[in-house]
Enzyme design. Structure first.
Site, PDB file in Angstrom:
ATOM      1  N   ASN A  10      21.772  13.324 -34.752  1.00  0.00           N
ATOM      2  CA  ASN A  10      20.694  14.047 -35.427  1.00  0.00           C
ATOM      3  C   ASN A  10      20.988  14.020 -36.928  1.00  0.00           C
ATOM      4  O   ASN A  10      21.883  14.719 -37.388  1.00  0.00           O
ATOM      5  CB  ASN A  10      20.659  15.484 -34.884  1.00  0.00           C
ATOM      6  N   HIS A  96      15.267  22.598 -31.967  1.00  0.00           N
ATOM      7  CA  HIS A  96      16.596  22.723 -32.595  1.00  0.00           C
ATOM      8  C   HIS A  96      16.716  24.116 -33.222  1.00  0.00           C
ATOM      9  O   HIS A  96      15.727  24.669 -33.713  1.00  0.00           O
ATOM     10  CB  HIS A  96      16.767  21.631 -33.657  1.00  0.00           C
ATOM     11  N   GLU A  98      17.712  25.061 -35.981  1.00  0.00           N
ATOM     12  CA  GLU A  98      17.231  25.141 -37.370  1.00  0.00           C
ATOM     13  C   GLU A  98      15.704  25.258 -37.397  1.00  0.00           C
ATOM     14  O   GLU A  98      15.133  25.936 -38.254  1.00  0.00           O
ATOM     15  CB  GLU A  98      17.720  23.912 -38.158  1.00  0.00           C
ATOM     16  N   GLU A 168      23.644  23.909 -27.802  1.00  0.00           N
ATOM     17  CA  GLU A 168      24.244  23.948 -29.135  1.00  0.00           C
ATOM     18  C   GLU A 168      24.460  25.400 -29.572  1.00  0.00           C
ATOM     19  O   GLU A 168      23.524  26.043 -30.076  1.00  0.00           O
ATOM     20  CB  GLU A 168      23.326  23.260 -30.142  1.00  0.00           C
ATOM     21  N   GLY A 174      27.599  22.726 -37.646  1.00  0.00           N
ATOM     22  CA  GLY A 174      27.886  22.514 -39.056  1.00  0.00           C
ATOM     23  C   GLY A 174      29.009  23.385 -39.586  1.00  0.00           C
ATOM     24  O   GLY A 174      29.211  23.481 -40.800  1.00  0.00           O
ATOM     25  N   SER A 214      29.438  20.544 -34.207  1.00  0.00           N
ATOM     26  CA  SER A 214      30.690  20.045 -34.806  1.00  0.00           C
ATOM     27  C   SER A 214      31.445  19.044 -33.927  1.00  0.00           C
ATOM     28  O   SER A 214      32.678  19.022 -33.941  1.00  0.00           O
ATOM     29  CB  SER A 214      31.603  21.207 -35.204  1.00  0.00           C
TER      30      SER A 214
HETATM   31  P1  PGA Z   1      26.822  19.327 -36.333  1.00  0.00           P
HETATM   32  O1  PGA Z   1      25.259  19.479 -35.912  1.00  0.00           O
HETATM   33  O2  PGA Z   1      27.372  18.227 -35.458  1.00  0.00           O
HETATM   34  O3  PGA Z   1      26.789  18.965 -37.783  1.00  0.00           O
HETATM   35  O4  PGA Z   1      27.465  20.630 -36.048  1.00  0.00           O
HETATM   36  C1  PGA Z   1      24.833  19.402 -34.584  1.00  0.00           C
HETATM   37  C2  PGA Z   1      23.356  19.662 -34.490  1.00  0.00           C
HETATM   38  O5  PGA Z   1      22.868  20.589 -35.147  1.00  0.00           O
HETATM   39  O6  PGA Z   1      22.621  18.958 -33.763  1.00  0.00           O
END
Ligand code: PGA
Length: 252
Positions: A10, A96, A98, A168, A174, A214
């Site tokens: 992603n 997601h 976000e 997730e 992140g 992560s």
């Molecule tokens: P990350 O993001 O691997 O940077 O933690 C994963 C995601 O949000 O799909």
């Protein structure tokens, strides 16, 4: 029935088309010949056309980061399933955290988007996961179960079997703080149990469940060893061809 692993990158709101070219051109040869895992790149909308054409005739597929529930109309800023289909997009990330946190995405919207994607023959990658606050309060399994049930509401068992769910935990996205392998397995196993309850065993056996948050080259093998973890949704580490290729080649 063994499930085919699926590793998706992603890119979030990163990479211009020029930068996408560099990344994809470096990445394609690094995973050449990897045949036992589905490899998916999810660039921003502006790079979908370039990436779909660049990976044509390779072992790499493309996903979008969102998809609307209508085929066309007055929905400024959204992208319709037929538009993605026309480009050769095979997957769509839906819900997601976000999108849920910053853009008001709801469980109901996730369900509508997933239904529209399936209708267009695009495989939804439905994201679920709890915040740190919910985890610390203790009922994270119930919270994630609620998200899964709402997302799959009204789907047939056959449709459910085609889906990908990405677990997730928001506290691991992140942050550099991967969930432990056991934490990932606990929730992925719970999601499969929920699917068996609302659909049937064959749907639960078929649905693929990814862990995301992560994920790095150093953690992928341990995650993939877990019985109910069928893949990963990778953010930061998917922006580097070398790191992402190592994750895709988790079997060594
Ligand atoms: P990350 O993001 O691997 O940077 O933690 C994963 C995601 O949000 O799909």
């Amino acid at each position: 029935m063994p499930r085919r692993p699926i590793i998706a990158g992603n890119w979030k709101m990163n990479k211009t088309v020029a930068e996408a070219k560099e990344l994809v051109n470096e990445f394609i040869p690094l995973v050449n010949g990897v045949g036992d895992v589905d490899i998916v790149l999810c660039p921003p909308a502006t790079a979908l056309q370039f990436v779909t054409s660049a990976v044509k005739d390779t072992n790499i597929d493309v996903g979008s980061q969102n998809v609307h529930w209508e085929d066309s109309g007055a929905f400024t800023g959204e992208i319709a399933p037929p538009m993605l289909k026309e480009l050769g997009v095979k997957y769509a990330i839906i819900g997601h955290s976000e999108r849920r946190e910053y853009f008001g995405e709801t469980d109901e919207g996730v369900n509508k988007r997933a239904r529209a994607a399936l209708k267009a023959d695009i495989i939804p990658i439905i994201c679920v996961g709890e915040s740190l606050e919910t985890r610390e309060k203790g009922d994270y399994l119930g919270f994630v179960a609620g998200q899964v049930k709402a997302a799959l509401n009204g789907f047939s068992n056959e449709e459910i079997g085609k889906l990908v769910i990405a677990y997730e935990p928001i506290w691991a996205i992140g942050t550099g703080k991967t969930a432990t392998f056991e934490q990932a397995e606990e929730v992925c196993a719970h999601i499969r149990k929920i699917v068996a309850d609302i659909a049937d065993k064959s749907a639960a056996d078929a649905i693929r469940i990814q862990y995301g948050g992560s994920v790095k080259p150093a953690t992928i093998a341990g995650l993939m060893e877990k019985e109910n973890v069928d893949g990963a949704l990778v953010g930061g580490a998917a922006l580097k061809a070398n790191d992402f290729s190592q994750i895709v080649k988790f079997k060594g």
